[in-house]
Design an enzyme around this catalytic site. Sequence first.
Site, mmCIF file in Angstrom:
data_model
loop_
_atom_site.group_PDB
_atom_site.id
_atom_site.type_symbol
_atom_site.label_atom_id
_atom_site.label_comp_id
_atom_site.label_asym_id
_atom_site.label_seq_id
_atom_site.Cartn_x
_atom_site.Cartn_y
_atom_site.Cartn_z
ATOM 1 N N LYS A 176 8.722 17.880 46.800
ATOM 2 C CA LYS A 176 9.473 18.932 46.106
ATOM 3 C C LYS A 176 10.863 19.089 46.722
ATOM 4 O O LYS A 176 11.848 19.318 46.002
ATOM 5 C CB LYS A 176 8.726 20.257 46.175
ATOM 6 C CG LYS A 176 9.441 21.429 45.481
ATOM 7 C CD LYS A 176 9.732 21.137 44.006
ATOM 8 C CE LYS A 176 10.578 22.224 43.339
ATOM 9 N NZ LYS A 176 9.872 23.494 43.179
ATOM 10 N N LYS A 208 17.539 28.839 48.874
ATOM 11 C CA LYS A 208 16.383 28.814 49.786
ATOM 12 C C LYS A 208 15.833 27.399 49.920
ATOM 13 O O LYS A 208 15.530 26.923 51.022
ATOM 14 C CB LYS A 208 15.317 29.780 49.266
ATOM 15 C CG LYS A 208 14.044 29.844 50.100
ATOM 16 C CD LYS A 208 12.932 28.955 49.570
ATOM 17 C CE LYS A 208 12.419 29.395 48.216
ATOM 18 N NZ LYS A 208 11.261 28.603 47.766
#
Length: 295
Positions: free
Chosen positions: A168, A236
């Site tokens: 990811k 983030k």
Amino acid sequence: MSKIGFVGLGIMGSPMAGHLVAAGHDVTGYDVGPTGLDKLKAAGGAAAASAAEAVRDKDIVITMLPQDEHVEQVFGDVLEHANPGTLYIDFSTITPRTARWTAEEGKKKGLRVLDAPVSGGETGAVNAALSIMVGGAEADFEAARPIFGAVGKTVALVGGNGAGQCVKAANQLVVGGTYALVAEAIMLMENLGADAAKGLDVLAGGLAGSKILELKRESMLARSFVPGFRIDLHHKDMGIILQAARQAEVSIPMGALTAQLIAAARAMGYGSLDHSALLLVADALSGRTETDGAS
């Protein structure tokens, strides 16, 4: 069908939980806000008053949460209230370190743990067309296939616990970099007098084609950045990417630049906009200040 506890009913989690209800599962959900709970009840699921209530006595527990600290907090409830043998699937995007921690702590309690971050944004979640990259044991992956099949289209076991989060991170690296380059391509065409809309149509049909060009070129040209995935969250994720690169001792200069561009977008006040709002950073760097449609 399974009894499922689903914690985290936001932009992504809400439609995913709805798909699981539609697939015939008994879904009990929890979220800190009422909107996701109301949507789940309307879809035929049940609402819990707490995360602990949602995960108690379930066959499968699922989390879809914004950051590591949220996963760590809810996983405390999972450790305390889930039965041994429960399958825990975390669809959140977090650090590989936290994913491995949930697996290690879960194993001590007899839980089966998979990290399964997703890609595809709100559109993919709504259409049950997410790409899912999974880390964990093969037997647990096979047991989770009906869940993945209800919410996603492309699913792969990419390694042991934590590997899903590594893939990811790579995904977010490519997505962020692609947005940055598409933004620059738009600026280049607009400022050289080319028809940028037709230009992007041509690019989308050639080697430069991508899902981003397919899905986002019209909204980017219109400077419309209704969030499917917010700059704040991509910021983030870029932190996760830089941390992972440092741990792996690999150099990612393009990734570092992309992280700075996303940080600039956030500093400019665009954190709540879609990550395609990197175009506004390109606008600013080129001396343009128009933000019409930046909402």
